[in-house]
Design a protein around this motif. Structure first.
Motif, mmCIF file in Angstrom:
data_model
loop_
_atom_site.group_PDB
_atom_site.id
_atom_site.type_symbol
_atom_site.label_atom_id
_atom_site.label_comp_id
_atom_site.label_asym_id
_atom_site.label_seq_id
_atom_site.Cartn_x
_atom_site.Cartn_y
_atom_site.Cartn_z
ATOM 1 N N LEU A 63 2.933 12.881 -0.489
ATOM 2 C CA LEU A 63 3.838 13.127 0.640
ATOM 3 C C LEU A 63 4.883 12.021 0.811
ATOM 4 C CD1 LEU A 63 1.408 14.606 3.312
ATOM 5 C CD2 LEU A 63 3.540 15.673 2.526
ATOM 6 N N TYR A 64 4.492 10.764 0.576
ATOM 7 C CA TYR A 64 5.450 9.667 0.761
ATOM 8 C C TYR A 64 5.963 9.142 -0.582
ATOM 9 C CZ TYR A 64 1.055 7.026 0.279
ATOM 10 O OH TYR A 64 -0.161 6.545 -0.143
ATOM 11 N N ASP A 65 5.812 9.972 -1.636
ATOM 12 C CA ASP A 65 6.378 9.697 -2.964
ATOM 13 C C ASP A 65 6.007 8.310 -3.495
ATOM 14 O OD1 ASP A 65 7.763 10.463 -5.224
ATOM 15 O OD2 ASP A 65 9.686 9.700 -4.497
ATOM 16 N N PRO A 66 4.704 8.036 -3.631
ATOM 17 C CA PRO A 66 4.276 6.715 -4.120
ATOM 18 C C PRO A 66 4.652 6.509 -5.586
ATOM 19 C CG PRO A 66 2.421 8.226 -4.065
ATOM 20 C CD PRO A 66 3.565 8.959 -3.435
ATOM 21 N N LYS A 67 4.802 5.238 -5.973
ATOM 22 C CA LYS A 67 5.107 4.912 -7.362
ATOM 23 C C LYS A 67 3.849 4.918 -8.234
ATOM 24 C CE LYS A 67 9.098 1.959 -6.345
ATOM 25 N NZ LYS A 67 9.681 0.607 -6.541
ATOM 26 N N ILE A 68 2.702 4.689 -7.605
ATOM 27 C CA ILE A 68 1.425 4.607 -8.316
ATOM 28 C C ILE A 68 0.492 5.679 -7.761
ATOM 29 C CG2 ILE A 68 -0.609 3.177 -8.805
ATOM 30 C CD1 ILE A 68 1.220 0.712 -8.319
ATOM 31 N N ALA A 97 0.822 -1.212 0.000
ATOM 32 C CA ALA A 97 0.000 0.000 0.000
ATOM 33 C C ALA A 97 0.852 1.257 0.000
ATOM 34 C CB ALA A 97 -0.934 0.000 1.209
ATOM 35 N N ARG A 98 2.099 1.167 0.472
ATOM 36 C CA ARG A 98 2.992 2.326 0.463
ATOM 37 C C ARG A 98 3.394 2.720 -0.954
ATOM 38 N NH1 ARG A 98 3.886 5.699 4.713
ATOM 39 N NH2 ARG A 98 6.017 6.055 4.012
ATOM 40 N N PHE A 99 3.192 1.825 -1.907
ATOM 41 C CA PHE A 99 3.486 2.154 -3.298
ATOM 42 C C PHE A 99 2.389 3.024 -3.920
ATOM 43 C CE2 PHE A 99 5.804 -2.147 -3.459
ATOM 44 C CZ PHE A 99 7.025 -1.550 -3.180
ATOM 45 N N ILE A 100 1.230 3.094 -3.268
ATOM 46 C CA ILE A 100 0.032 3.676 -3.884
ATOM 47 C C ILE A 100 -0.362 4.978 -3.197
ATOM 48 C CG2 ILE A 100 -2.419 3.320 -4.364
ATOM 49 C CD1 ILE A 100 -1.838 0.297 -4.436
ATOM 50 N N GLY A 101 -0.527 6.031 -4.002
ATOM 51 C CA GLY A 101 -1.110 7.277 -3.520
ATOM 52 C C GLY A 101 -2.513 7.397 -4.090
ATOM 53 N N TYR A 102 -3.452 7.797 -3.258
ATOM 54 C CA TYR A 102 -4.871 7.778 -3.654
ATOM 55 C C TYR A 102 -5.473 9.169 -3.518
ATOM 56 C CZ TYR A 102 -9.870 6.540 -3.316
ATOM 57 O OH TYR A 102 -11.231 6.459 -3.487
ATOM 58 N N VAL A 103 -6.108 9.621 -4.596
ATOM 59 C CA VAL A 103 -6.828 10.893 -4.584
ATOM 60 C C VAL A 103 -8.301 10.602 -4.868
ATOM 61 C CG1 VAL A 103 -6.975 13.220 -5.545
ATOM 62 C CG2 VAL A 103 -4.767 12.056 -5.463
ATOM 63 N N PRO A 104 -9.122 10.546 -3.816
ATOM 64 C CA PRO A 104 -10.547 10.241 -4.018
ATOM 65 C C PRO A 104 -11.311 11.433 -4.580
ATOM 66 C CG PRO A 104 -10.120 10.703 -1.712
ATOM 67 C CD PRO A 104 -8.790 10.747 -2.400
ATOM 68 N N GLN A 105 -12.574 11.195 -4.927
ATOM 69 C CA GLN A 105 -13.407 12.282 -5.465
ATOM 70 C C GLN A 105 -13.584 13.399 -4.449
ATOM 71 O OE1 GLN A 105 -17.134 11.141 -7.316
ATOM 72 N NE2 GLN A 105 -16.362 9.080 -7.693
#
Length: 306
Positions: free
Chosen positions: A152-157, A83-91
């Motif tokens: 902030l944590y520089d995700p790859k995805i 999950a640390r690989f993933i950054g999520y921007v919800p609606q």
């Protein structure tokens, strides 16, 4: 035991999904999704509300449980670690209205154990007013703050769920430029949208979803070719030499113009122009009308994308 990352040539699978199913009671929201999303590509999920896009996004980004299937991120099973690989921007906005931009970023930096210097790098990058409260921001700046939090944590995805919904045209264009910048920086972008223009403008590949299934997948050009529709080259002017074109193309003539039906406009256009010019035509305008993704959706589902 975790598997090693899988490479196809020089391209690595960022996300691999096999047989994914999810139901809410008797309603089957996802009906066996199979999908591969490659590193450093912008991949769009295009479909109407209720197609299953948000359910799929929530499984990937929020840890929503599912009934069957397998998900891997860079070759490893989806877990708290990956999950640390993933950054999520919800609606919806994830900032706190009564906190300033800086305070919101500090809060999430503490939550994610992100370096403090990243806060000010992102404030500068997105030109965020650090002392302004989140509730005072415009829609475009709230979306920028959401993006900053996810980075902030520089995700790859980066997973973006309807990122431009509610934005005016200038703000939407600015957002598109940012998304393209993220790709140049090496990030993989998964974009869920029901805007065809957005998918076509940004995505390397597009999956069309409907009623919990992926009904088509490919580049925008491949999807349009899938339905076998022809493009139309519209030529206006004083035209001669049309008889020569009739042996190769289907023409619809009107006074002062002609609509020429072609399979591949990039290949056909130079031939058509050369024939017309050599015949003494005076061309005023040339326009290519191509099938749209809405045409694809309509052909595949029998209804328009809303």
């Amino acid at each position: 035991m975790e598997h090693c990352p899988i490479y196809y040539g020089e391209t690595m699978e960022a996300i691999e999904i096999k047989g994914l199913k999810k139901s809410y009671g008797k309603f089957l929201a996802l009906k066996g999704i199979n999908l591969e999303i490659y590193e450093r590509e912008i991949f769009a999920l295009l479909g109407p509300n209720g197609a299953g896009k948000t359910t799929l996004i929530r499984i990937l980004a929020e840890g929503l449980g599912y009934d069957a299937g397998e998900i891997k991120v860079f070759g490893r099973r989806l877990s708290k670690e990956t999950a640390r690989f993933i950054g999520y921007v919800p609606q919806e906005s994830i900032s706190y209205d009564l906190l300033t931009v800086e305070e919101n970023l500090k809060f999430y930096a503490d939550l994610y154990d992100a370096p403090k210097k990243k806060i000010y790098e992102l404030i500068d990058r997105f030109a965020l007013p650090k002392k302004k409260k989140a509730k005072e921001l415009s829609g475009g700046f709230k979306r920028r703050l959401n993006l900053a939090i996810s980075l902030l944590y520089d995700p790859k995805i980066l997973i973006l769920d309807e990122p431009s919904i509610g934005l005016d045209v200038p703000s939407r264009r600015e957002l598109w430029e940012l998304i393209q910048e993220f790709k140049k920086e090496g990030k993989t972008i998964l974009l869920a949208t029901h805007y065809m223009e957005e998918a076509e403008a940004l995505a390397d590949r597009i999956a069309i979803m409907n009623e919990g299934k992926i009904i088509a997948l490919g580049t925008a050009e491949e999807l349009k070719a899938l339905i076998g529709e022809e493009s139309i080259i519209m030529v206006e002017g004083f035209l001669r030499g049309l008889k020569r074109l009739k042996s190769e193309f289907r023409l619809v003539e009107k006074e002062g113009s002609v609509r020429i039906h072609v399979k591949n406009p990039k290949e056909s256009l130079p031939k058509i122009v050369e024939t017309l010019v050599k015949s003494g035509s005076e061309i005023k305008t040339i326009k290519i009308e191509e099938p749209t993704l809405e045409d694809v959706f309509l052909k595949l589902t029998g209804r328009r994308l809303e």
